[in-house]
Design a protein around this motif. Structure first.
Motif, mmCIF file in Angstrom:
data_model
loop_
_atom_site.group_PDB
_atom_site.id
_atom_site.type_symbol
_atom_site.label_atom_id
_atom_site.label_comp_id
_atom_site.label_asym_id
_atom_site.label_seq_id
_atom_site.Cartn_x
_atom_site.Cartn_y
_atom_site.Cartn_z
ATOM 1 N N GLY A 73 0.049 9.982 -5.282
ATOM 2 C CA GLY A 73 0.202 8.565 -4.945
ATOM 3 C C GLY A 73 -0.052 7.659 -6.132
ATOM 4 O O GLY A 73 0.261 7.996 -7.268
ATOM 5 N N TYR A 74 -0.614 6.502 -5.852
ATOM 6 C CA TYR A 74 -0.825 5.490 -6.885
ATOM 7 C C TYR A 74 -2.273 5.036 -6.853
ATOM 8 O O TYR A 74 -2.977 5.235 -5.860
ATOM 9 N N ASP A 75 -2.708 4.435 -7.938
ATOM 10 C CA ASP A 75 -3.975 3.712 -7.959
ATOM 11 C C ASP A 75 -3.657 2.232 -7.846
ATOM 12 O O ASP A 75 -2.717 1.748 -8.486
ATOM 13 N N VAL A 76 -4.429 1.526 -7.070
ATOM 14 C CA VAL A 76 -4.216 0.084 -6.959
ATOM 15 C C VAL A 76 -4.609 -0.575 -8.282
ATOM 16 O O VAL A 76 -5.665 -0.270 -8.844
ATOM 17 N N TYR A 77 -3.750 -1.454 -8.770
ATOM 18 C CA TYR A 77 -4.094 -2.212 -9.985
ATOM 19 C C TYR A 77 -5.241 -3.169 -9.648
ATOM 20 O O TYR A 77 -5.231 -3.823 -8.603
ATOM 21 N N ASP A 78 -6.227 -3.234 -10.529
ATOM 22 C CA ASP A 78 -7.349 -4.151 -10.321
ATOM 23 C C ASP A 78 -6.928 -5.542 -10.793
ATOM 24 O O ASP A 78 -6.960 -5.846 -11.992
ATOM 25 N N ALA A 79 -6.508 -6.374 -9.838
ATOM 26 C CA ALA A 79 -5.957 -7.687 -10.201
ATOM 27 C C ALA A 79 -7.015 -8.647 -10.734
ATOM 28 O O ALA A 79 -6.667 -9.735 -11.214
ATOM 29 N N GLU B 208 -5.883 -14.947 -14.836
ATOM 30 C CA GLU B 208 -5.169 -16.213 -14.666
ATOM 31 C C GLU B 208 -4.806 -16.498 -13.211
ATOM 32 O O GLU B 208 -4.582 -17.642 -12.837
ATOM 33 N N TYR B 209 -4.773 -15.455 -12.372
ATOM 34 C CA TYR B 209 -4.383 -15.674 -10.970
ATOM 35 C C TYR B 209 -5.577 -15.922 -10.051
ATOM 36 O O TYR B 209 -5.402 -16.283 -8.886
ATOM 37 N N VAL C 184 -5.769 -13.226 -2.517
ATOM 38 C CA VAL C 184 -6.028 -11.855 -2.058
ATOM 39 C C VAL C 184 -4.958 -10.938 -2.636
ATOM 40 O O VAL C 184 -3.879 -11.401 -3.024
ATOM 41 N N ASN C 185 -5.276 -9.655 -2.707
ATOM 42 C CA ASN C 185 -4.227 -8.739 -3.166
ATOM 43 C C ASN C 185 -3.418 -8.251 -1.962
ATOM 44 O O ASN C 185 -3.724 -8.570 -0.804
ATOM 45 N N ALA C 186 -2.380 -7.495 -2.233
ATOM 46 C CA ALA C 186 -1.432 -7.136 -1.170
ATOM 47 C C ALA C 186 -2.078 -6.279 -0.085
ATOM 48 O O ALA C 186 -1.775 -6.436 1.101
ATOM 49 N N ALA D 247 2.169 -17.960 -1.283
ATOM 50 C CA ALA D 247 2.902 -17.567 -2.490
ATOM 51 C C ALA D 247 2.616 -16.099 -2.777
ATOM 52 O O ALA D 247 1.456 -15.690 -2.836
ATOM 53 N N PHE D 248 3.667 -15.334 -2.919
ATOM 54 C CA PHE D 248 3.546 -13.927 -3.331
ATOM 55 C C PHE D 248 3.890 -13.855 -4.814
ATOM 56 O O PHE D 248 4.984 -14.266 -5.212
ATOM 57 N N LEU D 249 2.969 -13.352 -5.625
ATOM 58 C CA LEU D 249 3.217 -13.215 -7.064
ATOM 59 C C LEU D 249 3.515 -11.749 -7.357
ATOM 60 O O LEU D 249 2.657 -10.887 -7.179
ATOM 61 N N GLN D 250 4.729 -11.487 -7.774
ATOM 62 C CA GLN D 250 5.169 -10.104 -8.004
ATOM 63 C C GLN D 250 4.861 -9.647 -9.419
ATOM 64 O O GLN D 250 4.660 -10.458 -10.333
ATOM 65 N N CYS D 251 4.845 -8.341 -9.591
ATOM 66 C CA CYS D 251 4.712 -7.698 -10.916
ATOM 67 C C CYS D 251 3.370 -8.002 -11.588
ATOM 68 O O CYS D 251 3.286 -7.950 -12.813
ATOM 69 N N VAL D 252 2.335 -8.300 -10.835
ATOM 70 C CA VAL D 252 1.022 -8.497 -11.462
ATOM 71 C C VAL D 252 0.492 -7.117 -11.857
ATOM 72 O O VAL D 252 0.334 -6.243 -11.010
ATOM 73 N N GLY D 253 0.270 -6.924 -13.143
ATOM 74 C CA GLY D 253 -0.194 -5.616 -13.623
ATOM 75 C C GLY D 253 0.921 -4.624 -13.865
ATOM 76 O O GLY D 253 0.665 -3.432 -14.031
ATOM 77 N N SER D 254 2.148 -5.094 -13.862
ATOM 78 C CA SER D 254 3.262 -4.202 -14.190
ATOM 79 C C SER D 254 4.352 -5.021 -14.865
ATOM 80 O O SER D 254 4.375 -6.246 -14.789
ATOM 81 N N ARG D 255 5.220 -4.333 -15.551
ATOM 82 C CA ARG D 255 6.375 -4.948 -16.210
ATOM 83 C C ARG D 255 5.973 -6.095 -17.142
ATOM 84 O O ARG D 255 6.619 -7.139 -17.174
#
Ligand SMILES: Cc1cc2nc3c(=O)[nH]c(=O)nc-3n(C[C@H](O)[C@H](O)[C@H](O)COP(=O)(O)OP(=O)(O)OC[C@H]3O[C@@H](n4cnc5c(N)ncnc54)[C@H](O)[C@@H]3O)c2cc1C
Ligand code: SF4
Length: 129
Positions: A11-17, A22-23, A32-34, A64-72
Motif C-alpha cells: 500500500g501507501y504511507d500517508v504523506y505528513d501534510a 503553507e497550508y 484537515v487531511n483527506a 476547498a480541496f487542495l490536490q497534489c500536496v506532497g506529490s508532483r
C-alpha cells in the motif's frame, strides 16, 4: 519454502501534510487531511456523518480541496494516482450530506485513469454547476 509466486501489496504511507506548512494543517482547526475528512463523512466517524467545521461544529459553506500536496513537486516526483478520484468522491458525498456545501477542487490536472472514472468526474462537475 517453495512457492510459485510472491505478491507484495504494502500500500501507501500517508504523506505528513504538516510538512507542507503553507497550508496550515495543525495550525488551523479547519484544515484537515483527506483521511480525516473521509472520517467526517462517515456515519461511523466522529461527527456521525454530519459535515461540520472542527473549529465550531457548524456546517461549512465552502470546502476547498487542495490536490497534489506532497506529490508532483520539486521534492516529490510521483503521482499517488488515487487522490483525484477520492477528492471527487468526497466532494460528491459532502453535497449528498448537505446540499448547501460548495466544494471546489484545486488541481494541476485530474488523473481519472480507471474505467468509468472520467464519467464520474464529469458527473461531479455537472452536479456542482
Ligand atoms: C482518503 C482516501 C479515500 C479513498 N477512497 C476510496 C474509495 O472510495 N474507493 C476506492 O476504491 N478507493 C479509495 N481509496 C483508495 C484505496 O484506499 C486504495 O487504493 C487501497 O486501499 C489500496 O489497497 P492496497 O491493499 O494496495 O493498500 P493498503 O490498503 O494501504 O494496504 C496495505 C497493507 O499492507 C500493510 N503493510 C505495509 N507494509 C507492511 C510490511 N512491511 N509488513 C506487513 N504489512 C505491511 C499495511 O499496514 C496495510 O494494511 C481511498 C484512499 C484514500 C487515502
Ligand atoms: S494528480 Fe491527482 S492523483 Fe496525482 S498526486 Fe495529484 S491529486 Fe493525487
Amino acid at each position: 519454502m517453495k512457492v510459485g509466486s510472491l505478491i507484495l501489496a504494502p500500500g501507501y504511507d500517508v504523506y505528513d501534510a504538516h510538512l507542507s506548512q503553507e497550508y496550515g494543517l495543525g495550525r488551523y482547526a479547519n484544515v484537515v487531511n483527506a483521511l480525516q475528512f473521509e472520517r467526517i463523512l462517515s456515519a461511523s466517524g466522529p461527527t456521525m456523518g454530519h459535515v461540520e467545521r472542527p473549529s465550531d461544529k457548524r456546517a461549512p459553506r465552502r470546502i476547498a480541496f487542495l490536490q497534489c500536496v506532497g506529490s508532483r513537486d520539486q521534492n516529490h516526483a510521483y503521482c499517488s494516482a488515487v487522490c483525484c478520484m477520492y477528492a471527487t468522491k468526497e466532494a460528491i458525498i459532502a453535497r449528498e450530506h448537505d446540499r448547501e456545501i460548495e466544494p471546489t477542487i484545486f488541481f494541476i490536472d485530474i488523473r481519472a485513469y480507471g474505467k468509468g472514472f472520467d464519467a464520474y468526474f464529469e458527473r461531479a462537475r455537472k452536479e456542482q454547476a
